[in-house]
Enzyme design. Structure first.
Site, short mmCIF file in Angstrom:
data_model
loop_
_atom_site.label_atom_id
_atom_site.label_comp_id
_atom_site.label_asym_id
_atom_site.label_seq_id
_atom_site.Cartn_x
_atom_site.Cartn_y
_atom_site.Cartn_z
CE LYS A 3 46.00 42.91 40.31
NZ LYS A 3 45.30 41.77 40.93
CG ASP A 24 40.24 42.45 38.88
OD1 ASP A 24 39.76 42.08 37.79
OD2 ASP A 24 40.75 41.68 39.71
CE LYS A 73 37.67 40.86 40.97
NZ LYS A 73 38.17 39.66 41.69
CD GLU A 130 43.30 40.97 37.49
OE1 GLU A 130 42.65 39.93 37.66
OE2 GLU A 130 43.55 41.76 38.42
NE ARG A 161 47.46 34.51 39.12
CZ ARG A 161 46.97 33.56 39.91
NH1 ARG A 161 47.22 32.28 39.65
NH2 ARG A 161 46.23 33.86 40.95
CG ASP A 172 43.13 44.57 41.56
OD1 ASP A 172 43.75 44.12 42.54
OD2 ASP A 172 42.86 43.89 40.56
CG ASP A 179 38.73 37.84 38.86
OD1 ASP A 179 39.29 38.96 38.78
OD2 ASP A 179 37.97 37.51 39.78
N1 BES Z 1 42.35 41.65 42.47
C1 BES Z 1 41.98 40.33 42.78
C2 BES Z 1 42.38 39.90 44.19
C3 BES Z 1 41.75 40.62 45.33
C4 BES Z 1 40.69 40.03 46.01
C5 BES Z 1 42.24 41.81 45.77
C6 BES Z 1 40.13 40.67 47.09
C7 BES Z 1 41.66 42.45 46.85
C8 BES Z 1 40.62 41.88 47.52
C9 BES Z 1 42.63 39.35 41.80
O1 BES Z 1 42.85 39.85 40.52
C10 BES Z 1 41.73 38.18 41.66
O2 BES Z 1 40.66 38.35 41.15
N2 BES Z 1 42.20 37.03 42.10
C11 BES Z 1 41.46 35.82 42.02
C12 BES Z 1 42.38 34.78 41.48
C13 BES Z 1 41.70 33.49 41.14
C14 BES Z 1 40.79 33.67 39.95
C15 BES Z 1 42.75 32.47 40.86
C16 BES Z 1 41.00 35.46 43.43
O3 BES Z 1 41.75 35.66 44.37
O4 BES Z 1 39.86 34.99 43.56
ZN ZN Z 2 43.07 41.90 40.36
MN MN Z 3 41.16 39.59 39.25
#
Ligand code: BES
Ligand code: ZN
Ligand code: MN
Length: 502
Positions: free
Chosen positions: A269, A274, A281, A354, A356, A293, A352
């Site tokens: 990834k 992000d 966020k 994104e 996947r 990210d 968010d």
């Molecule tokens: N890049 C984030 C995940 C992340 C969170 C990485 C904290 C490092 C530290 C990812 O893209 C994300 O935002 N995931 C969301 C998914 C949700 C919207 C289903 C999450 O984990 O809140």
């Molecule tokens: Zn992310």
């Molecule tokens: Mn995200």
């Protein structure tokens, strides 16, 4: 490279400063001597204290020294080098992880010194492996991302002299060479993840990959926006839609010299930043870390720089899926439906989620090449961080052999993984009323539902998924993991490639 006016980056900006520092280190097999600014001696919990330290066990104890792994006591000297008592714990328990930790403690205690020497006592069944662990611990702990400080105070390591009981000069040369290849993978991954997002765009990482490929023996093919449209990579293009920066898919190819018996795919990834997109966020400290990210892509690229020099016999193909995720008038929206490379339609319920979406296209492309197995690595979910914290990353797999391969490699590298079940009962959380699948699961088991989304594209190919959202970064120095990006996964992926067999 595309640069907006706010990014007036100096011409002499060092893109991979940690790699430059690493390449300036020489490791030599010799007794401590002239030129050494600090000399360390291991002190075990029992037995003789090395006479060179000039202090007996009682005197060390009175000075506050505890001979456990992770402790180091500097004994300054008016004339000669500093002497350092380096805790080595119980001799029988000195495994590679402990050796890496004791070496890191020594290197941190002597952080102001450029030329250091270490004498490792005890008996070691595997002299080369012992040297390898010690050198990894030292060079990884001395890593610092200081290139943006106008007056850096950091002293890079110049020379490390080693004497290791039971290791001759050839063992030291071989162990150090192995260590520098694996440390290089991690250091490149750290440098990339530590770089501010405005200084490392998707275009930039593609250009860096081309340079690294030429130096370290792998092929690199760049796919720009037009090429991605041609390929139908609707996930990467959808996430990129809100950005003024172009996306890049970076395809890496490694072919061993002798005919390969197997073909492994590595997918990373590469979200350069992000923001969450339209599902923006909050502006909290976690958001500040979102320049990292792309830690998965960085780990894959780092691992590729080691394949040739580690003599990997497997064919390896990598896909780095790179773009930032930005909110704007052109962004992809909640309710949009993206079409993946394999034709799957995906309802976007949260912009968010994104990671996947960019990964799905790469997994489909890997399957088109009929690879024998897929490993993907991604800073995918906050749920991974919540579940296992900052030290251990979840691994999920559709095939126990793949999970076991990853777990065994992680033992070797001391990048801890813990297997979570790929609970297929939760798959219905990803059902969509309008499309084949949605990108958002329910409230619970977020790391699992994210993996189940990827699983849809993996199909029957043996696969393991590493979620490094928690382990990509450490707030403070922690043994050989220096504060900032950890490069987590780069060394483990290299080890997986080295040991790959099904
Ligand atoms: N890049 C984030 C995940 C992340 C969170 C990485 C904290 C490092 C530290 C990812 O893209 C994300 O935002 N995931 C969301 C998914 C949700 C919207 C289903 C999450 O984990 O809140
Ligand atoms: Zn992310
Ligand atoms: Mn995200």
């Amino acid at each position: 490279m595309t640069r907006s006016p706010s990014k007036l980056i100096p011409d002499d900006f060092r893109t991979l400063p940690g790699l430059d520092d690493l390449e300036a280190v020489t490791v030599v097999a010799r007794e401590p001597g002239d030129g050494d600014e600090a000399v360390g001696y291991t002190v075990f919990a029992e037995g003789d204290v090395p006479a060179e330290l000039g202090l007996d066990r009682d005197a060390l104890t009175r000075a506050g020294f505890d001979p456990k792994v992770g402790q180091a006591l500097v004994i300054p000297s008016a004339s000669g080098p500093d002497l350092v008592a380096v805790g080595a714990g119980v001799a029988d328990e000195l495994d590679p992880a402990a050796l890496r930790d004791l070496a890191a403690a020594f290197a941190r205690a002597t952080a102001r010194r450029a030329r250091i020497a270490l004498v490792v006592g005890g008996s070691h069944g595997d002299p080369t492996g012992t040297v390898r662990a010690v050198v990894e611990g030292i060079v990884l702990s001395r890593y610092r991302y200081r290139v943006l400080k106008t007056s850096p105070t950091h002293t890079p390591l110049a020379e490390l002299s080693l004497r290791v009981a039971a290791a001759d000069a050839a063992d030291i040369a071989a162990g150090a060479a192995d260590a520098l290849v694996s440390a290089r993978a991690a250091v490149i991954a750290r440098d990339l993840a530590n770089t501010p997002p405005g200084w490392l765009t998707a275009t930039d990482i593609g250009d860096i990959a081309v340079q690294l490929g030429a130096r370290f023996g792998f092929g690199v093919e760049l796919f720009d926006k037009a090429a991605l449209i041609e390929l139908g990579c609707g996930g990467l293009l959808g996430v990129n839609q809100g950005s003024v920066e172009e996306p890049r898919m970076v395809k890496l190819t490694y072919t061993p010299e002798a005919a390969a018996s197997a073909h492994l795919a590595l997918v990373g990834k590469g979200i350069m930043y992000d923001s969450g997109g339209i599902s923006l966020k909050p502006s909290d400290p976690m958001h500040l870390l979102m320049k990292m990210d792309m830690g998965g892509a960085a780990a894959v690229l780092g691992a590729f720089t080691g394949l040739r020099d580690a003599g990997v016999g497997t064919r390896v193909t990598g896909w780095l899926m790179c773009t930032d995720n930005m909110p704007s008038g052109t962004s992809y929206k909640l309710g949009d439906v993206l079409v993946a490379r394999d034709g799957t339609t995906v309802e976007v319920k949260n912009t968010d989620a994104e990671g996947r979406l960019v990964m799905m296209d790469a997994i489909a492309l890997a399957n088109e090449e009929n690879v024998d197995a897929i490993i993907d690595i991604a800073t995918l979910t906050g749920a991974a961080l919540m579940a296992l914290g900052q030290s251990t990353a979840p691994v999920l797999a559709n095939d126990q052999r793949m999970a076991d391969l990853a777990l065994a490699a992680s033992e070797t590298t001391d990048e801890p993984l813990w297997q979570l079940p790929l609970e297929r009962k939760y798959r219905s959380q990803l059902d969509s009323d309008v499309a084949d699948i949605s990108n958002l699961g329910g409230k619970y088991a977020g790391a699992t539902t994210a993996a189940l989304f990827l699983d849809h594209f993996v199909g029957d190919t043996p696969w393991a998924h590493l979620d490094i959202a928690g382990t990509m970064q450490t707030d403070k120095d922690d043994s050989w993991r220096s504060a900032g990006a950890t490069g987590f996964g780069a060394r483990t992926l290299l080890e997986i490639a080295r040991t790959f067999a099904l």
